[in-house]
Design a protein around this motif. Structure first.
Motif, mmCIF file in Angstrom:
data_model
loop_
_atom_site.group_PDB
_atom_site.id
_atom_site.type_symbol
_atom_site.label_atom_id
_atom_site.label_comp_id
_atom_site.label_asym_id
_atom_site.label_seq_id
_atom_site.Cartn_x
_atom_site.Cartn_y
_atom_site.Cartn_z
ATOM 1 N N ALA A 193 0.842 -1.194 0.000
ATOM 2 C CA ALA A 193 0.000 0.000 0.000
ATOM 3 C C ALA A 193 0.879 1.246 0.000
ATOM 4 O O ALA A 193 1.846 1.331 0.762
ATOM 5 N N ARG B 80 -3.556 3.196 -2.096
ATOM 6 C CA ARG B 80 -3.916 2.213 -3.105
ATOM 7 C C ARG B 80 -2.807 1.156 -3.118
ATOM 8 O O ARG B 80 -1.722 1.377 -2.598
ATOM 9 N N SER C 299 -9.596 3.861 0.278
ATOM 10 C CA SER C 299 -8.251 3.635 0.804
ATOM 11 C C SER C 299 -8.112 2.189 1.262
ATOM 12 O O SER C 299 -8.899 1.698 2.072
ATOM 13 N N ILE C 300 -7.093 1.518 0.755
ATOM 14 C CA ILE C 300 -6.923 0.086 1.001
ATOM 15 C C ILE C 300 -5.493 -0.203 1.438
ATOM 16 O O ILE C 300 -4.543 0.342 0.878
ATOM 17 N N ALA D 102 -3.327 -6.286 2.197
ATOM 18 C CA ALA D 102 -4.019 -7.266 1.359
ATOM 19 C C ALA D 102 -3.187 -8.535 1.222
ATOM 20 O O ALA D 102 -1.950 -8.488 1.239
ATOM 21 N N LEU E 203 -8.494 -8.144 2.233
ATOM 22 C CA LEU E 203 -7.991 -6.780 2.286
ATOM 23 C C LEU E 203 -8.572 -6.004 3.463
ATOM 24 O O LEU E 203 -9.592 -6.388 4.036
ATOM 25 N N LYS E 204 -7.902 -4.891 3.771
ATOM 26 C CA LYS E 204 -8.425 -3.978 4.778
ATOM 27 C C LYS E 204 -8.958 -2.718 4.096
ATOM 28 O O LYS E 204 -8.234 -2.053 3.350
ATOM 29 N N ASP E 205 -10.213 -2.395 4.353
ATOM 30 C CA ASP E 205 -10.786 -1.103 3.983
ATOM 31 C C ASP E 205 -10.320 -0.118 5.048
ATOM 32 O O ASP E 205 -10.756 -0.178 6.197
ATOM 33 N N ASN E 206 -9.425 0.798 4.662
ATOM 34 C CA ASN E 206 -8.798 1.679 5.642
ATOM 35 C C ASN E 206 -9.473 3.042 5.748
ATOM 36 O O ASN E 206 -8.899 3.971 6.309
ATOM 37 N N LYS F 72 -12.382 -7.075 4.420
ATOM 38 C CA LYS F 72 -13.317 -7.483 3.374
ATOM 39 C C LYS F 72 -12.591 -8.446 2.433
ATOM 40 O O LYS F 72 -11.386 -8.696 2.585
ATOM 41 N N VAL G 169 -16.233 -6.532 -4.217
ATOM 42 C CA VAL G 169 -15.773 -6.356 -2.844
ATOM 43 C C VAL G 169 -16.924 -6.620 -1.878
ATOM 44 O O VAL G 169 -18.031 -6.116 -2.045
ATOM 45 N N GLU H 84 -7.046 -5.413 11.230
ATOM 46 C CA GLU H 84 -6.134 -5.311 10.091
ATOM 47 C C GLU H 84 -5.191 -6.509 10.055
ATOM 48 O O GLU H 84 -5.299 -7.445 10.852
#
Length: 329
Positions: free
Chosen positions: A158, A177, A201-202, A205, A219-222, A230, A244, A254
């Motif tokens: 990221a 990203r 913002s991710i 992953a 992944l983490k939705d940040n 998610k 997603v 996380e």
């Protein structure tokens, strides 16, 4: 007399065949035992403060994790010389390749080293994967995945590049990203490319392979309202990843890592909001069951990734650990 000799010869041949058959069965058992030995799980982890280097934990069942301590690799590269998020993948020749975060902010690359046993390591390298982006804010949580279809390693991470993407609720210096590069030998690298832009913002992953054309991205939705885990789905390890999901973990979670065990997947994650470590199980990445109450981790355990090792490697790690162990594995 001739008849008795013939009978004796037949008996000798049968006995020899029996021995051969017995030896074949023993060989089969040995093979199964070797496979079982490779099911010793090893968790790469770090501790606070982040400059202490690599720590390790192991498990025989994926639920009870025992501390092997550290430091098995000191943090030596990057401006800040820290080691966060150590991610490891085993290559086809038995070499373990590891990447990690070297700088919280200001860095334009990640750390790399390789090993056969987690005790003896190659010289550490700093891979400046984002040096072509002069305004890059960070390179966070590099993850390594071995693509056995293309026989190459994929490293993805990221990064925030201010004013590059729609930021939503995020500040321009915190709008991540995912980017990636590929390599076969960690000497020559592909051009860095955008890995995924899901529209938010991710970070954090990991790739899970279910089949040659069926991959899951955990992944983490940040984003501020979310900060949870998610999944998304793709037909290639480098995507595109789509569809997603809704979150399946709570707020402030996380650092996922995944293993397959007993016909299902276990997704471990760092529940940093309440300073605990947890996991969910799933068979289809659509329905998830919380199993945190069944797990035990060493105090201070932070997120990394899980690989498998042999009994011999574990024995060597215990002999080189500063922690006294009393079990018989």
């Amino acid at each position: 007399m001739k008849f008795n000799n013939c009978v004796f010869l037949v008996l000798v041949i049968c006995f020899s065949l029996g021995i051969l058959s017995c030896n074949s069965k023993v060989s089969d058992v040995s093979s199964k035992e070797e496979v079982k030995e490779e099911e010793i799980y090893l968790f790469t982890t770090f501790r606070e403060p982040k400059n202490e280097g690599l720590f390790l934990a192991y498990s025989l069942d994926g639920y009870r994790w025992e501390d092997l301590g550290g430091t098995f690799l000191p943090a030596e590269v990057g401006e800040s010389k820290i080691m966060r998020d150590p991610s490891v993948a085993k290559g086809p020749d038995g070499t373990y390749h590891m990447v990690w975060t070297t700088d919280w902010k200001g860095g334009n690359g990640f750390g790399y080293a390789s090993t056969k046993d987690f005790v003896n390591w190659s010289p550490q390298q700093f891979i400046p994967a984002m040096e072509h982006e002069p305004t890059v804010v960070n390179v966070w949580a590099p993850e390594i995945f071995y693509d056995d279809e293309q026989e190459q390693f994929i490293v993805f991470w990221a990064s925030t590049i201010p004013f590059r993407f729609e930021k939503g609720e995020e500040a321009e210096d915190n709008n991540h990203r995912m980017y990636y590069l590929t390599t076969k030998d960690f000497k020559d690298f592909s051009e860095t490319k955008l890995f995924i832009d899901p529209g938010f913002s991710i970070i954090d992953a990991v790739i899970v392979k279910r089949d040659s054309d069926d991959y899951v991205l955990v992944l983490k939705d940040n984003t501020r309202p979310m900060r949870n885990l998610k999944v998304a789905f793709g037909k290639s390890p480098i995507g595109p990843y789509e569809n997603v999901s809704d979150p399946y973990t709570g707020f402030l979670t996380e650092g996922p890592t995944v293993i397959q065990k007993d016909g299902e997947w276990i997704i471990y994650y760092d529940s940093y909001g309440d300073k605990s470590y947890s996991a969910v199980t799933t068979k289809d990445f659509k329905e998830f069951t919380e199993i945190g109450e069944n797990l035990s981790f060493p105090k201070g355990h932070k997120h990394g990734t899980i690989t498998t090792i042999s009994k011999e490697i574990l024995k060597n790690l215990k002999e080189n650990s500063k922690i006294t162990t009393t079990d018989n594995e």
